[in-house]
Motif scaffolding. Structure first.
Motif, mmCIF file in Angstrom:
data_model
loop_
_atom_site.group_PDB
_atom_site.id
_atom_site.type_symbol
_atom_site.label_atom_id
_atom_site.label_comp_id
_atom_site.label_asym_id
_atom_site.label_seq_id
_atom_site.Cartn_x
_atom_site.Cartn_y
_atom_site.Cartn_z
ATOM 1 N N VAL A 74 0.864 -1.179 0.000
ATOM 2 C CA VAL A 74 0.000 0.000 0.000
ATOM 3 C C VAL A 74 0.897 1.224 0.000
ATOM 4 C CG1 VAL A 74 -1.754 1.264 1.260
ATOM 5 C CG2 VAL A 74 -1.785 -1.235 1.262
ATOM 6 N N HIS A 75 0.701 2.089 -0.985
ATOM 7 C CA HIS A 75 1.495 3.308 -1.091
ATOM 8 C C HIS A 75 0.668 4.470 -0.579
ATOM 9 C CE1 HIS A 75 4.421 1.076 -3.366
ATOM 10 N NE2 HIS A 75 3.443 0.621 -4.138
ATOM 11 N N GLY A 76 1.183 5.166 0.389
ATOM 12 C CA GLY A 76 0.444 6.290 0.970
ATOM 13 C C GLY A 76 -0.770 5.785 1.734
ATOM 14 N N LYS A 77 -1.857 6.525 1.648
ATOM 15 C CA LYS A 77 -3.072 6.155 2.366
ATOM 16 C C LYS A 77 -4.147 5.606 1.422
ATOM 17 C CE LYS A 77 -1.781 7.518 6.443
ATOM 18 N NZ LYS A 77 -1.651 6.688 7.581
ATOM 19 N N ASP A 78 -3.821 5.415 0.157
ATOM 20 C CA ASP A 78 -4.783 4.906 -0.813
ATOM 21 C C ASP A 78 -4.798 3.384 -0.747
ATOM 22 O OD1 ASP A 78 -6.606 4.695 -2.847
ATOM 23 O OD2 ASP A 78 -5.094 4.832 -4.421
ATOM 24 N N HIS A 79 -5.874 2.825 -0.238
ATOM 25 C CA HIS A 79 -5.963 1.393 -0.031
ATOM 26 C C HIS A 79 -6.805 0.701 -1.101
ATOM 27 C CE1 HIS A 79 -4.242 1.802 3.995
ATOM 28 N NE2 HIS A 79 -4.973 2.896 4.102
ATOM 29 N N THR A 80 -7.225 1.403 -2.139
ATOM 30 C CA THR A 80 -8.139 0.818 -3.120
ATOM 31 C C THR A 80 -7.504 -0.332 -3.883
ATOM 32 O OG1 THR A 80 -7.521 2.526 -4.706
ATOM 33 C CG2 THR A 80 -9.511 2.905 -3.416
ATOM 34 N N GLY A 81 -6.243 -0.219 -4.253
ATOM 35 C CA GLY A 81 -5.569 -1.301 -4.965
ATOM 36 C C GLY A 81 -5.441 -2.548 -4.103
ATOM 37 N N ALA A 82 -5.081 -2.346 -2.851
ATOM 38 C CA ALA A 82 -4.949 -3.479 -1.934
ATOM 39 C C ALA A 82 -6.303 -4.126 -1.682
ATOM 40 C CB ALA A 82 -4.337 -3.018 -0.618
ATOM 41 N N ARG A 83 -7.354 -3.312 -1.540
ATOM 42 C CA ARG A 83 -8.694 -3.864 -1.345
ATOM 43 C C ARG A 83 -9.128 -4.696 -2.544
ATOM 44 N NH1 ARG A 83 -10.319 1.277 0.948
ATOM 45 N NH2 ARG A 83 -10.466 1.021 3.187
ATOM 46 N N ALA A 84 -8.830 -4.227 -3.736
ATOM 47 C CA ALA A 84 -9.214 -4.955 -4.944
ATOM 48 C C ALA A 84 -8.504 -6.306 -5.010
ATOM 49 C CB ALA A 84 -8.892 -4.129 -6.184
ATOM 50 N N LYS A 85 -7.221 -6.327 -4.673
ATOM 51 C CA LYS A 85 -6.479 -7.590 -4.669
ATOM 52 C C LYS A 85 -7.023 -8.541 -3.609
ATOM 53 C CE LYS A 85 -2.113 -5.830 -6.432
ATOM 54 N NZ LYS A 85 -0.695 -5.626 -6.161
ATOM 55 N N LEU A 86 -7.304 -8.000 -2.434
ATOM 56 C CA LEU A 86 -7.849 -8.843 -1.367
ATOM 57 C C LEU A 86 -9.236 -9.357 -1.727
ATOM 58 C CD1 LEU A 86 -6.690 -6.819 1.736
ATOM 59 C CD2 LEU A 86 -5.914 -9.084 1.057
ATOM 60 N N HIS A 87 -10.043 -8.524 -2.353
ATOM 61 C CA HIS A 87 -11.382 -8.923 -2.773
ATOM 62 C C HIS A 87 -11.296 -10.127 -3.718
ATOM 63 C CE1 HIS A 87 -15.283 -8.687 -4.802
ATOM 64 N NE2 HIS A 87 -15.703 -8.035 -3.726
ATOM 65 N N ALA A 88 -10.403 -10.051 -4.689
ATOM 66 C CA ALA A 88 -10.229 -11.157 -5.640
ATOM 67 C C ALA A 88 -9.711 -12.408 -4.937
ATOM 68 C CB ALA A 88 -9.272 -10.734 -6.751
ATOM 69 N N ARG A 89 -8.775 -12.217 -4.011
ATOM 70 C CA ARG A 89 -8.216 -13.367 -3.284
ATOM 71 C C ARG A 89 -9.266 -14.046 -2.409
ATOM 72 N NH1 ARG A 89 -3.158 -15.721 -1.954
ATOM 73 N NH2 ARG A 89 -3.806 -17.534 -0.779
ATOM 74 N N ILE A 90 -10.085 -13.245 -1.746
ATOM 75 C CA ILE A 90 -11.147 -13.801 -0.898
ATOM 76 C C ILE A 90 -12.132 -14.592 -1.760
ATOM 77 C CG2 ILE A 90 -13.132 -13.209 0.537
ATOM 78 C CD1 ILE A 90 -11.428 -10.785 1.508
ATOM 79 N N ARG A 91 -12.499 -14.023 -2.908
ATOM 80 C CA ARG A 91 -13.433 -14.699 -3.816
ATOM 81 C C ARG A 91 -12.861 -16.059 -4.264
ATOM 82 N NH1 ARG A 91 -17.797 -12.968 -6.434
ATOM 83 N NH2 ARG A 91 -17.393 -10.808 -5.902
ATOM 84 N N ARG A 92 -11.566 -16.088 -4.619
ATOM 85 C CA ARG A 92 -10.932 -17.343 -5.029
ATOM 86 C C ARG A 92 -10.903 -18.348 -3.887
ATOM 87 N NH1 ARG A 92 -7.185 -13.937 -7.637
ATOM 88 N NH2 ARG A 92 -5.736 -14.212 -5.923
ATOM 89 N N ASP A 93 -10.559 -17.881 -2.682
ATOM 90 C CA ASP A 93 -10.488 -18.793 -1.536
ATOM 91 C C ASP A 93 -11.866 -19.348 -1.176
ATOM 92 O OD1 ASP A 93 -7.767 -18.580 -1.378
ATOM 93 O OD2 ASP A 93 -7.765 -17.148 0.278
ATOM 94 N N LEU A 94 -12.885 -18.524 -1.257
ATOM 95 C CA LEU A 94 -14.235 -19.014 -0.983
ATOM 96 C C LEU A 94 -14.632 -20.073 -2.007
ATOM 97 C CD1 LEU A 94 -16.108 -15.715 -0.027
ATOM 98 C CD2 LEU A 94 -15.400 -17.553 1.501
ATOM 99 N N ALA A 95 -14.309 -19.852 -3.262
ATOM 100 C CA ALA A 95 -14.620 -20.833 -4.305
ATOM 101 C C ALA A 95 -13.827 -22.112 -4.102
ATOM 102 C CB ALA A 95 -14.332 -20.236 -5.681
#
Length: 56
Positions: free
Chosen positions: A5-26
């Motif tokens: 995470v660069h600076g205080k912008d967490h949108t990129g990290a959230r998007a990656k985590l969202h995709a990872r969570i979706r894959r793990d749930l599947a």
């Protein structure tokens, strides 16, 4: 999972985590409903604030 995470912008990290969570749930045949993913992300943010307060 490494989500830099660069600076205080967490949108990129959230998007990656969202995709990872979706894959793990599947992977474990758990229905990947959006409300479940949002709950998991909220829990992760709570822990992140406790474990790395300087990032928030």
């Amino acid at each position: 999972m490494n989500c830099p995470v660069h600076g205080k912008d967490h949108t990129g990290a959230r998007a990656k985590l969202h995709a990872r969570i979706r894959r793990d749930l599947a992977k474990f045949d758990y229905p990947s409903k959006e409300e479940v993913i949002k709950l998991i992300l909220k829990q992760m943010e709570t822990f992140a604030r406790e474990w790395a307060p300087q990032a928030w």
